[in-house]
Motif scaffolding. Sequence first.
Motif, PDB file in Angstrom:
ATOM      1  N   SER A  12       0.837  -1.197   0.000  1.00  0.00           N
ATOM      2  CA  SER A  12       0.000   0.000   0.000  1.00  0.00           C
ATOM      3  C   SER A  12       0.873   1.248   0.000  1.00  0.00           C
ATOM      4  O   SER A  12       1.831   1.341   0.772  1.00  0.00           O
ATOM      5  N   ASP A  13       0.544   2.203  -0.864  1.00  0.00           N
ATOM      6  CA  ASP A  13       1.236   3.493  -0.931  1.00  0.00           C
ATOM      7  C   ASP A  13       0.310   4.543  -0.325  1.00  0.00           C
ATOM      8  O   ASP A  13      -0.693   4.916  -0.936  1.00  0.00           O
ATOM      9  N   SER A  14       0.645   5.030   0.854  1.00  0.00           N
ATOM     10  CA  SER A  14      -0.224   6.005   1.514  1.00  0.00           C
ATOM     11  C   SER A  14      -0.362   7.289   0.718  1.00  0.00           C
ATOM     12  O   SER A  14      -1.350   8.020   0.876  1.00  0.00           O
ATOM     13  N   GLY A  15       0.607   7.589  -0.148  1.00  0.00           N
ATOM     14  CA  GLY A  15       0.523   8.773  -0.996  1.00  0.00           C
ATOM     15  C   GLY A  15      -0.340   8.582  -2.224  1.00  0.00           C
ATOM     16  O   GLY A  15      -0.627   9.549  -2.949  1.00  0.00           O
ATOM     17  N   GLY A  19       1.896   1.320  -6.007  1.00  0.00           N
ATOM     18  CA  GLY A  19       1.404   0.194  -5.233  1.00  0.00           C
ATOM     19  C   GLY A  19      -0.043  -0.159  -5.505  1.00  0.00           C
ATOM     20  O   GLY A  19      -0.569   0.028  -6.604  1.00  0.00           O
ATOM     21  N   ILE A  20      -0.684  -0.702  -4.469  1.00  0.00           N
ATOM     22  CA  ILE A  20      -2.076  -1.152  -4.576  1.00  0.00           C
ATOM     23  C   ILE A  20      -2.975  -0.058  -5.141  1.00  0.00           C
ATOM     24  O   ILE A  20      -3.842  -0.312  -5.980  1.00  0.00           O
ATOM     25  N   GLN A  21      -2.757   1.176  -4.693  1.00  0.00           N
ATOM     26  CA  GLN A  21      -3.636   2.272  -5.115  1.00  0.00           C
ATOM     27  C   GLN A  21      -3.526   2.512  -6.622  1.00  0.00           C
ATOM     28  O   GLN A  21      -4.541   2.668  -7.315  1.00  0.00           O
ATOM     29  N   VAL A  37      -4.436  -8.099  -2.585  1.00  0.00           N
ATOM     30  CA  VAL A  37      -3.795  -8.724  -1.439  1.00  0.00           C
ATOM     31  C   VAL A  37      -2.668  -7.801  -1.020  1.00  0.00           C
ATOM     32  O   VAL A  37      -1.744  -7.543  -1.810  1.00  0.00           O
ATOM     33  N   ILE A  38      -2.727  -7.280   0.189  1.00  0.00           N
ATOM     34  CA  ILE A  38      -1.741  -6.300   0.646  1.00  0.00           C
ATOM     35  C   ILE A  38      -0.601  -7.020   1.359  1.00  0.00           C
ATOM     36  O   ILE A  38      -0.822  -7.783   2.303  1.00  0.00           O
ATOM     37  N   THR A  39       0.617  -6.784   0.889  1.00  0.00           N
ATOM     38  CA  THR A  39       1.805  -7.439   1.431  1.00  0.00           C
ATOM     39  C   THR A  39       2.584  -6.562   2.391  1.00  0.00           C
ATOM     40  O   THR A  39       3.416  -7.068   3.150  1.00  0.00           O
ATOM     41  N   ALA A  40       2.359  -5.256   2.337  1.00  0.00           N
ATOM     42  CA  ALA A  40       3.096  -4.329   3.198  1.00  0.00           C
ATOM     43  C   ALA A  40       2.339  -3.013   3.277  1.00  0.00           C
ATOM     44  O   ALA A  40       1.616  -2.641   2.344  1.00  0.00           O
ATOM     45  N   LEU A  41       2.506  -2.335   4.381  1.00  0.00           N
ATOM     46  CA  LEU A  41       2.033  -0.964   4.531  1.00  0.00           C
ATOM     47  C   LEU A  41       3.243  -0.055   4.434  1.00  0.00           C
ATOM     48  O   LEU A  41       4.303  -0.357   4.993  1.00  0.00           O
ATOM     49  N   THR A  42       3.101   1.037   3.719  1.00  0.00           N
ATOM     50  CA  THR A  42       4.186   2.020   3.663  1.00  0.00           C
ATOM     51  C   THR A  42       3.675   3.368   4.146  1.00  0.00           C
ATOM     52  O   THR A  42       2.508   3.716   3.946  1.00  0.00           O
ATOM     53  N   GLN A  44       4.450   6.829   3.111  1.00  0.00           N
ATOM     54  CA  GLN A  44       5.175   7.549   2.068  1.00  0.00           C
ATOM     55  C   GLN A  44       4.319   8.625   1.454  1.00  0.00           C
ATOM     56  O   GLN A  44       3.092   8.649   1.600  1.00  0.00           O
ATOM     57  N   ASN A  45       4.980   9.536   0.763  1.00  0.00           N
ATOM     58  CA  ASN A  45       4.315  10.591   0.014  1.00  0.00           C
ATOM     59  C   ASN A  45       5.130  10.845  -1.243  1.00  0.00           C
ATOM     60  O   ASN A  45       5.982  10.021  -1.606  1.00  0.00           O
ATOM     61  N   THR A  46       4.902  11.957  -1.909  1.00  0.00           N
ATOM     62  CA  THR A  46       5.619  12.209  -3.160  1.00  0.00           C
ATOM     63  C   THR A  46       7.109  12.439  -2.941  1.00  0.00           C
ATOM     64  O   THR A  46       7.904  12.299  -3.866  1.00  0.00           O
ATOM     65  N   ALA A  47       7.490  12.779  -1.718  1.00  0.00           N
ATOM     66  CA  ALA A  47       8.893  13.091  -1.435  1.00  0.00           C
ATOM     67  C   ALA A  47       9.717  11.875  -1.055  1.00  0.00           C
ATOM     68  O   ALA A  47      10.947  11.916  -1.141  1.00  0.00           O
ATOM     69  N   GLY A  48       9.076  10.794  -0.623  1.00  0.00           N
ATOM     70  CA  GLY A  48       9.860   9.616  -0.267  1.00  0.00           C
ATOM     71  C   GLY A  48       9.144   8.675   0.667  1.00  0.00           C
ATOM     72  O   GLY A  48       8.024   8.933   1.114  1.00  0.00           O
TER      73      GLY A  48
END
Length: 261
Positions: A12-15, A19-21, A37-42, A44-48
């Motif tokens: 998952s890409d919080s930004g 990723g999933i999004q 199927v989500i393998t990891a939570l991150t 993160q945003n556009t900067a890193g």
Amino acid sequence: MNPPVALTVAGSDSGGGAGIQADLKTFAAHGVFGTSVITALTAQNTAGVRGISAVAPDFVAAQLDAVLDDLPVAAVKTGMLATPETVALVARYAQRLPNLVVDPVLVASSGDRLFTADAERAYLELLFPHAAVVTPNLREASVLLGRDVLDADDAAKAAADLAAYGPRCVVVKGGHLRGSAEAVDAVWHDGEVSLLAAPWIDTANNHGTGCTFAAATASLLAGGASLVDALAGAKSYVHSALVRSAGWTLGAGHGPLAWGR
């Protein structure tokens, strides 16, 4: 008439840009019903990327079982699998994963390796043999092969060498090829290497291009396209997305691609 179903197995890409999004937006843009199927939570945003928390392999398995026991998945795309154990787990499910598109997310945009050499070996030895397509970028191809992959000749040789591990097709994505006015990918298929090219788009909004290419390929395969047509369609889709988002200002770093048609 029901839509085709595709599955993304990724982080998952919080930004929201990768990723999933990115995968689910790409599936929807192609008229494909997306499952995940989500393998990891991150974090993160556009900067890193600020942090990564891997999902336990047994819960990854529970998600896979839940989706595959109930829905007619026609194509699967993998992204960041986070640990060697999760790579091995997905490989054990391979017989239930049709039209498997493997995007081996191993290197951050900064160039830093995200995982250990154990994960890289697991991709090569366990997962690649089951893949319809593998789609490393130049940095990932360099890590997987243990040598620099810098130009079009390097990429073509890398595609052929990675094909020795068993995938039906290898695409070494060359969006950062040195000295090129085009975004050129080297494609190994049926024993031959060809080039897939599109005009270079000068934009910082390129976060998620690799995820989007792999997800578009899976979407088109789910809809019944041939492998060659799926790759060409995915390349066209990513180019169009880059064009449409080139002038956006979303965040302080590398912004996302547009989606839709």
